[in-house]
Scaffold this motif. Structure first.
Motif, short mmCIF file in Angstrom:
data_model
loop_
_atom_site.label_atom_id
_atom_site.label_comp_id
_atom_site.label_asym_id
_atom_site.label_seq_id
_atom_site.Cartn_x
_atom_site.Cartn_y
_atom_site.Cartn_z
N MET A 20 0.83 -1.21 0.00
CA MET A 20 0.00 0.00 0.00
C MET A 20 0.87 1.27 0.00
SD MET A 20 -3.38 -0.69 0.08
CE MET A 20 -4.27 0.52 1.09
N GLN A 21 1.97 1.24 0.75
CA GLN A 21 2.86 2.39 0.78
C GLN A 21 3.51 2.63 -0.57
OE1 GLN A 21 3.17 4.46 3.53
NE2 GLN A 21 1.50 3.17 4.25
N ALA A 33 -6.08 5.18 3.96
CA ALA A 33 -5.08 5.43 5.00
C ALA A 33 -4.83 4.14 5.78
CB ALA A 33 -5.58 6.53 5.93
N ASN A 34 -3.56 3.87 6.08
CA ASN A 34 -3.24 2.60 6.72
C ASN A 34 -1.97 2.72 7.56
OD1 ASN A 34 -0.77 1.43 4.98
ND2 ASN A 34 -2.18 2.52 3.63
N LEU A 145 -4.27 -4.22 -1.15
CA LEU A 145 -3.17 -4.47 -2.07
C LEU A 145 -2.06 -5.21 -1.33
CD1 LEU A 145 -2.86 -0.95 -3.77
CD2 LEU A 145 -4.18 -2.93 -4.57
N LEU A 146 -1.64 -6.35 -1.86
CA LEU A 146 -0.49 -7.05 -1.30
C LEU A 146 0.07 -8.00 -2.34
CD1 LEU A 146 -1.41 -9.95 1.13
CD2 LEU A 146 -3.01 -9.02 -0.53
N ASN A 147 1.30 -8.42 -2.13
CA ASN A 147 1.94 -9.40 -3.00
C ASN A 147 1.49 -10.79 -2.54
OD1 ASN A 147 3.81 -11.23 -4.21
ND2 ASN A 147 5.25 -9.54 -4.50
N ALA A 216 13.52 -2.55 1.22
CA ALA A 216 14.63 -2.64 2.17
C ALA A 216 14.27 -2.06 3.52
CB ALA A 216 15.86 -1.93 1.60
N ARG A 217 13.43 -1.01 3.55
CA ARG A 217 13.07 -0.34 4.79
C ARG A 217 11.77 -0.88 5.41
NH1 ARG A 217 11.60 4.58 4.13
NH2 ARG A 217 11.64 4.79 1.87
N SER A 218 11.21 -1.92 4.79
CA SER A 218 9.93 -2.46 5.26
C SER A 218 10.11 -3.35 6.48
CB SER A 218 9.27 -3.26 4.14
OG SER A 218 9.91 -4.50 3.95
#
Length: 247
Positions: A20-21, A33-34, A145-147, A216-218
């Motif tokens: 989502m980001q 918003a999440n 939304l996601l993989n 990388a920052r997730s």
């Protein structure tokens, strides 16, 4: 809450938050918003804010595309929300919104995003129209939304009929996967300009560094990060390939 019936179940909240980001920050897709929160035992949970309420507490009119298409379990079976093509979504959009071209451009980008990020859960109930200020309905902010390929062995696209109604490009016939030519043809068939479609596909091909930085920052663990990027890079190769040399 974390689901229990998928691979890497503990990674689902971080996966959805990350996807989502990326949708909003990298590809300028309006999203619900999440946030990702953590309980006292450090277990994560994905939270999202409802966008169908007005400031006075009343609700905006909102319908998902399964309802708009009049498809339900009783009439179309247990897989009713997958019983369509993405081309059909544009037909429904044209029937029910005033500013078709603007909203069709948003829908095209969202469908392209779902493909690029292996979102095999992009079914009819995960697209909606919402009442705008005034009489028109417009495409609702993106949600869910996601993989999904990280967690289940699903198809490249969620809808059973794929991108088109009873049609395949020569590229798909030869290669059995969707590539540049398929999304180029989808854009043409739903009355989007050639220049717009080319620019949209290029947008996804040229933003890989930003995507890699977000991954990388997730909050995904290292193995999930690696799989996320592996799946994403595979889709970029497909979107960069044109059987008819259209690029």
């Amino acid at each position: 809450p974390i689901p229990e019936d998928v691979r890497k179940a503990d990674q689902v909240p971080a996966n959805e938050h990350l996807t989502m980001q990326i949708a909003e920050s990298v590809f300028n897709i309006q999203t619900a918003a999440n946030a990702l929160i953590f309980f006292q035992d450090n277990q994560p949970a994905y939270i999202t804010k409802r966008f169908d309420y007005k400031p006075d507490g009343t609700k905006f009119g909102m319908e998902d595309f399964a309802s708009i298409a009049d498809k339900k379990r009783e009439t179309h079976g247990v897989d009713f929300k997958y019983d369509a093509s993405y081309e059909e979504l544009f037909r429904l959009l044209k029937q029910h919104v005033g500013p078709y071209t603007v909203e069709a451009q948003k829908l095209f980008r969202l469908i392209l995003f779902s493909y690029a990020f292996s979102n095999g859960d992009a079914h009819l109930k995960n697209f909606s129209l919402i009442e705008a200020d005034g009489a028109d309905y417009i495409l609702a902010p993106a949600y869910d939304l996601l993989n999904s390929r990280i967690h289940v062995n699903d198809q490249d696209v969620a809808l059973k009929n794929g991108l088109f109604d009873e049609y395949e490009t020569e590229s798909f016939e030869k290669n059995a996967f969707y590539a540049y030519d398929d999304f180029f043809e989808l854009g043409k068939r739903v009355e989007l300009s050639e220049a717009f479609v080319r620019a949209e596909i290029k947008l996804f091909i040229t933003n890989s560094e930003d995507v890699s930085d977000f991954v990388a920052r997730s909050f995904l663990d290292d193995s999930a990060k690696a799989k996320y990027l592996e799946l994403y890079n595979d889709k970029l190769k497909r979107l960069s390939y044109s059987y008819r040399k259209l690029i």
